[in-house]
Design a protein around this motif. Sequence first.
Motif, PDB file in Angstrom:
ATOM      1  N   LEU A  66       0.819  -1.203   0.000  1.00 13.64           N
ATOM      2  CA  LEU A  66       0.000   0.000   0.000  1.00 13.64           C
ATOM      3  C   LEU A  66       0.855   1.257   0.000  1.00 13.64           C
ATOM      4  CD1 LEU A  66      -2.656  -0.952   2.719  1.00 13.64           C
ATOM      5  CD2 LEU A  66      -2.726  -1.403   0.258  1.00 13.64           C
ATOM      6  N   PHE A  67       0.334   2.325  -0.577  1.00 15.17           N
ATOM      7  CA  PHE A  67       0.918   3.639  -0.361  1.00 15.17           C
ATOM      8  C   PHE A  67       0.800   3.958   1.126  1.00 15.17           C
ATOM      9  CE2 PHE A  67      -0.290   4.399  -4.899  1.00 15.17           C
ATOM     10  CZ  PHE A  67       0.978   4.729  -5.367  1.00 15.17           C
ATOM     11  N   ASP A  68       1.902   4.402   1.716  1.00 13.38           N
ATOM     12  CA  ASP A  68       1.902   4.741   3.138  1.00 13.38           C
ATOM     13  C   ASP A  68       2.888   5.875   3.361  1.00 13.38           C
ATOM     14  OD1 ASP A  68       1.251   4.703   5.794  1.00 13.38           O
ATOM     15  OD2 ASP A  68       1.748   2.593   6.111  1.00 13.38           O
ATOM     16  N   HIS A  69       2.860   6.459   4.542  1.00 14.96           N
ATOM     17  CA  HIS A  69       3.768   7.547   4.848  1.00 14.96           C
ATOM     18  C   HIS A  69       5.220   7.102   4.647  1.00 14.96           C
ATOM     19  CE1 HIS A  69       0.167   8.980   7.084  1.00 14.96           C
ATOM     20  NE2 HIS A  69       0.603  10.161   6.687  1.00 14.96           N
ATOM     21  N   ALA A  70       6.012   7.962   4.031  1.00 14.18           N
ATOM     22  CA  ALA A  70       7.415   7.650   3.808  1.00 14.18           C
ATOM     23  C   ALA A  70       8.170   7.658   5.129  1.00 14.18           C
ATOM     24  CB  ALA A  70       8.028   8.665   2.842  1.00 14.18           C
ATOM     25  N   LEU A 127      -2.714   7.128   5.860  1.00 17.66           N
ATOM     26  CA  LEU A 127      -2.354   8.063   4.794  1.00 17.66           C
ATOM     27  C   LEU A 127      -3.611   8.650   4.155  1.00 17.66           C
ATOM     28  CD1 LEU A 127      -0.382   9.443   2.869  1.00 17.66           C
ATOM     29  CD2 LEU A 127      -0.377   7.347   1.489  1.00 17.66           C
ATOM     30  N   LEU A 128      -4.597   7.816   3.929  1.00 19.14           N
ATOM     31  CA  LEU A 128      -5.842   8.275   3.305  1.00 19.14           C
ATOM     32  C   LEU A 128      -6.502   9.355   4.169  1.00 19.14           C
ATOM     33  CD1 LEU A 128      -7.201   7.403   0.669  1.00 19.14           C
ATOM     34  CD2 LEU A 128      -8.663   5.896   2.006  1.00 19.14           C
ATOM     35  N   ALA A 129      -6.468   9.147   5.470  1.00 19.49           N
ATOM     36  CA  ALA A 129      -7.084  10.124   6.371  1.00 19.49           C
ATOM     37  C   ALA A 129      -6.355  11.458   6.301  1.00 19.49           C
ATOM     38  CB  ALA A 129      -7.071   9.581   7.804  1.00 19.49           C
ATOM     39  N   GLU A 130      -5.023  11.416   6.258  1.00 18.86           N
ATOM     40  CA  GLU A 130      -4.277  12.685   6.220  1.00 18.86           C
ATOM     41  C   GLU A 130      -4.443  13.391   4.887  1.00 18.86           C
ATOM     42  OE1 GLU A 130      -0.070  14.609   7.588  1.00 18.86           O
ATOM     43  OE2 GLU A 130      -0.048  12.502   6.952  1.00 18.86           O
ATOM     44  N   LEU A 131      -4.434  12.642   3.788  1.00 25.73           N
ATOM     45  CA  LEU A 131      -4.634  13.259   2.482  1.00 25.73           C
ATOM     46  C   LEU A 131      -6.021  13.881   2.380  1.00 25.73           C
ATOM     47  CD1 LEU A 131      -3.064  10.554   0.120  1.00 25.73           C
ATOM     48  CD2 LEU A 131      -2.071  12.767   0.735  1.00 25.73           C
ATOM     49  N   SER A 132      -7.014  13.222   2.948  1.00 28.07           N
ATOM     50  CA  SER A 132      -8.399  13.681   2.855  1.00 28.07           C
ATOM     51  C   SER A 132      -8.651  14.952   3.648  1.00 28.07           C
ATOM     52  CB  SER A 132      -9.359  12.594   3.344  1.00 28.07           C
ATOM     53  OG  SER A 132      -9.213  11.417   2.592  1.00 28.07           O
ATOM     54  N   PHE A 189       4.732  10.220   0.779  1.00 23.52           N
ATOM     55  CA  PHE A 189       4.320   8.820   0.900  1.00 23.52           C
ATOM     56  C   PHE A 189       4.989   7.996  -0.192  1.00 23.52           C
ATOM     57  CE2 PHE A 189       1.209  11.100  -1.640  1.00 23.52           C
ATOM     58  CZ  PHE A 189       0.914  10.259  -2.704  1.00 23.52           C
ATOM     59  N   ASP A 190       4.958   6.687  -0.024  1.00 28.10           N
ATOM     60  CA  ASP A 190       5.595   5.818  -1.003  1.00 28.10           C
ATOM     61  C   ASP A 190       5.003   4.415  -0.931  1.00 28.10           C
ATOM     62  OD1 ASP A 190       6.656   4.642   1.277  1.00 28.10           O
ATOM     63  OD2 ASP A 190       8.722   5.252   0.904  1.00 28.10           O
ATOM     64  N   LEU A 191       5.403   3.585  -1.869  1.00 30.49           N
ATOM     65  CA  LEU A 191       5.233   2.138  -1.796  1.00 30.49           C
ATOM     66  C   LEU A 191       6.579   1.584  -1.354  1.00 30.49           C
ATOM     67  CD1 LEU A 191       3.481   1.567  -5.235  1.00 30.49           C
ATOM     68  CD2 LEU A 191       2.401   1.142  -3.018  1.00 30.49           C
ATOM     69  N   ARG A 192       6.605   0.769  -0.330  1.00 33.19           N
ATOM     70  CA  ARG A 192       7.889   0.289   0.180  1.00 33.19           C
ATOM     71  C   ARG A 192       8.656  -0.499  -0.884  1.00 33.19           C
ATOM     72  NH1 ARG A 192       6.560   3.559   3.371  1.00 33.19           N
ATOM     73  NH2 ARG A 192       6.434   3.378   5.641  1.00 33.19           N
ATOM     74  N   SER A 193       7.939  -1.101  -1.829  1.00 30.84           N
ATOM     75  CA  SER A 193       8.587  -1.922  -2.849  1.00 30.84           C
ATOM     76  C   SER A 193       9.031  -1.106  -4.067  1.00 30.84           C
ATOM     77  CB  SER A 193       7.621  -3.016  -3.321  1.00 30.84           C
ATOM     78  OG  SER A 193       6.445  -2.438  -3.903  1.00 30.84           O
ATOM     79  N   SER A 241      -8.462  14.570  -3.873  1.00 29.99           N
ATOM     80  CA  SER A 241      -9.861  14.296  -3.537  1.00 29.99           C
ATOM     81  C   SER A 241     -10.052  12.784  -3.518  1.00 29.99           C
ATOM     82  CB  SER A 241     -10.806  14.956  -4.539  1.00 29.99           C
ATOM     83  OG  SER A 241     -10.582  14.467  -5.848  1.00 29.99           O
ATOM     84  N   VAL A 242     -10.916  12.328  -2.626  1.00 26.72           N
ATOM     85  CA  VAL A 242     -11.112  10.886  -2.414  1.00 26.72           C
ATOM     86  C   VAL A 242     -12.597  10.566  -2.526  1.00 26.72           C
ATOM     87  CG1 VAL A 242     -10.777   8.968  -0.825  1.00 26.72           C
ATOM     88  CG2 VAL A 242      -9.115  10.845  -0.866  1.00 26.72           C
ATOM     89  N   ASP A 243     -12.912   9.543  -3.321  1.00 22.74           N
ATOM     90  CA  ASP A 243     -14.289   9.060  -3.345  1.00 22.74           C
ATOM     91  C   ASP A 243     -14.312   7.600  -2.888  1.00 22.74           C
ATOM     92  OD1 ASP A 243     -13.600   7.424  -5.556  1.00 22.74           O
ATOM     93  OD2 ASP A 243     -14.183   8.982  -6.987  1.00 22.74           O
ATOM     94  N   ASP A 244     -15.416   6.920  -3.080  1.00 20.76           N
ATOM     95  CA  ASP A 244     -15.558   5.562  -2.553  1.00 20.76           C
ATOM     96  C   ASP A 244     -14.587   4.576  -3.183  1.00 20.76           C
ATOM     97  OD1 ASP A 244     -17.560   6.436  -0.914  1.00 20.76           O
ATOM     98  OD2 ASP A 244     -19.189   5.805  -2.249  1.00 20.76           O
ATOM     99  N   GLU A 245     -14.190   4.831  -4.419  1.00 21.29           N
ATOM    100  CA  GLU A 245     -13.368   3.871  -5.146  1.00 21.29           C
ATOM    101  C   GLU A 245     -11.968   4.365  -5.479  1.00 21.29           C
ATOM    102  OE1 GLU A 245     -14.272   0.804  -5.771  1.00 21.29           O
ATOM    103  OE2 GLU A 245     -16.302   1.029  -4.949  1.00 21.29           O
ATOM    104  N   GLU A 246     -11.803   5.669  -5.627  1.00 17.24           N
ATOM    105  CA  GLU A 246     -10.543   6.179  -6.185  1.00 17.24           C
ATOM    106  C   GLU A 246     -10.010   7.375  -5.403  1.00 17.24           C
ATOM    107  OE1 GLU A 246     -10.908   5.101 -10.920  1.00 17.24           O
ATOM    108  OE2 GLU A 246     -11.930   6.899 -10.182  1.00 17.24           O
TER     109      GLU A 246
END
Length: 574
Positions: free
Chosen positions: A313-317, A391-396, A328-332, A404-409
């Motif tokens: 998942l994308f998460d805080h760097a 991360l989603l909570a902080e971006l939102s 934020f980043d993907l660890r991989s 911007s965040v909706d139910d799917e994207e």
Amino acid sequence: MRPLVSLARTGAQAILASYESYRREFQRITARARQRFEERDWQGGQRDAAERLALYQSFVETVVADQELLLGEQLKDAVAWRTMKTVFSESIAGISDGELAQTFFNSVTRRVFATVGVDPDIEFVDLDIRRDHYGPGSTIHRRHVCRGQTRELVIAALSPHAFAAPFRDLEGDAAWVAAEMDAAWASAGKLLPIESLDLIDAVFYRGSGAYLVGRLRGQDATIPLVLVLLHAEEGIEVDAVLLTEREVSIVFSFTRSHFLVAVEHPADVIRFLQSIMPKKPLPELYISLGYSKHGKTEMYRDLLGHMQRSMDLFDHARGEAGMVMIAFDLRSYDYVFKVIRDRFAEPKTTTRADVERRYRLVFQHDRAGRLIEAQEFEHLTFERRRFSPALLAELSTGATRSVSVDDEEVHIRHLYVERRVRPLNLYLREASDEAATRVVVDYGQAIRDLATTNIFPGDLLLKNFGVTRHGRVTFYDYDELSLVTECEFRDLPATQDPDEEMAAEPWFYVGEHDVFPEEFLPFLGLRGELLRVFLEAHGEILTAAFWRKLQDRHRAGEVLDVLPYPASKRLGRR
């Protein structure tokens, strides 16, 4: 209303004509690099580099305006643009830089539609550099066969690159280069001799250097080769020979400014570079040659491919949270994504416009191997499920102007993408004493190198610097960055009253641009032996005199170049 096919053909031809005009102007500016080197016109070279960087956006804006006139009310007719894409694709079949032309077309469509995500109907998605896709390819290098001594091979390779200025001592330089080549070949454990030297015909120019890029070949090995030429008052000389993948990779680093190199077949040059730097990402190679927009295209495609192959998942760097950016980043994945916060915590007084201006400055400026180039993206979309809840909570809540965040994207209107490095403060906590000592010395050198190119980081905290995979210290937090010449470096006024020194507020006037280098020390965050090492190597950085001396040189118009290799590699060490 004009027939759709006729309208689409006219529009596609206008885009292709604009691309061809852009390419001619790009090549015209690039071609001047040779004369700049021959005449030692370093300021002219800087102006050329800046002029070339501004070309792309200018041509895209112009052709978008043309499309508005040509297409009128059908400007955003998706059917018309699908036809235009087909016509454009047919028109560029077999050309030498078709992948760049397709990216140019994409830039126009994204400007017209402000596309969120990628629309394969009106954009070229499957970009690659396969030779069978873009024509038969070319021979962009010359092979020099070793028929005797290595020194003769070097002279044969250098001879085709006759400049309008003479070599100071070609025979002597060739003997030194040959000795280095033989030693590198032997140290690599190669039992069979060097058979040939492949050298790209085009010369890579950057700053005050001219770089000849190639490889040594034998039956049991191939090793990279870069010859660095400098033009001193006494004539042209070979300043260094680089013979390892690490050394060559640093020359093409994402912390370096772009080369000016005149090539007709970029994809073939990229393939050659991949043969000597197999770990170097394809986007960075395109960017290093000045094809930033196509590098961004390749970077986005690479990201999409990686997300299909991964599940994290994308998460805080890693590292401390920034007051201006959410990182934020993907660890991989080896890249970090940054969006600007809606509000900046105190004591930050900068604005969003200031941040964007500083990122543009970094893009346009000599990065000295110490500033990470950030690629700017707009209108991207990702699946919501690929973001961690935190991360989603902080971006939102904290980046609503960018996200911007909706139910799917998750829709990201604006972000920066940079190569990931290890935060310096974390590195020093986890490194061995020997590694920490070496990196602290390089930290001081990074500050010096930036100052040499008229950059003052502003915030010298360790958390704002990072360590690359090659162990080099870079700077990546541009919130307070400025030009050295914009600052007023002052000595800390003396006081006879101890109470004044302990006061929370200064007892003397401090202007908006005033900087007191003596006060840097508490912000460095170094203690004990590491602090002693830093002060011994770089103590003068903490004096206003150091910075004022550099200001004088910059204001006098001196062009101070930071070479992408250590002093130990220079010919002068003999």
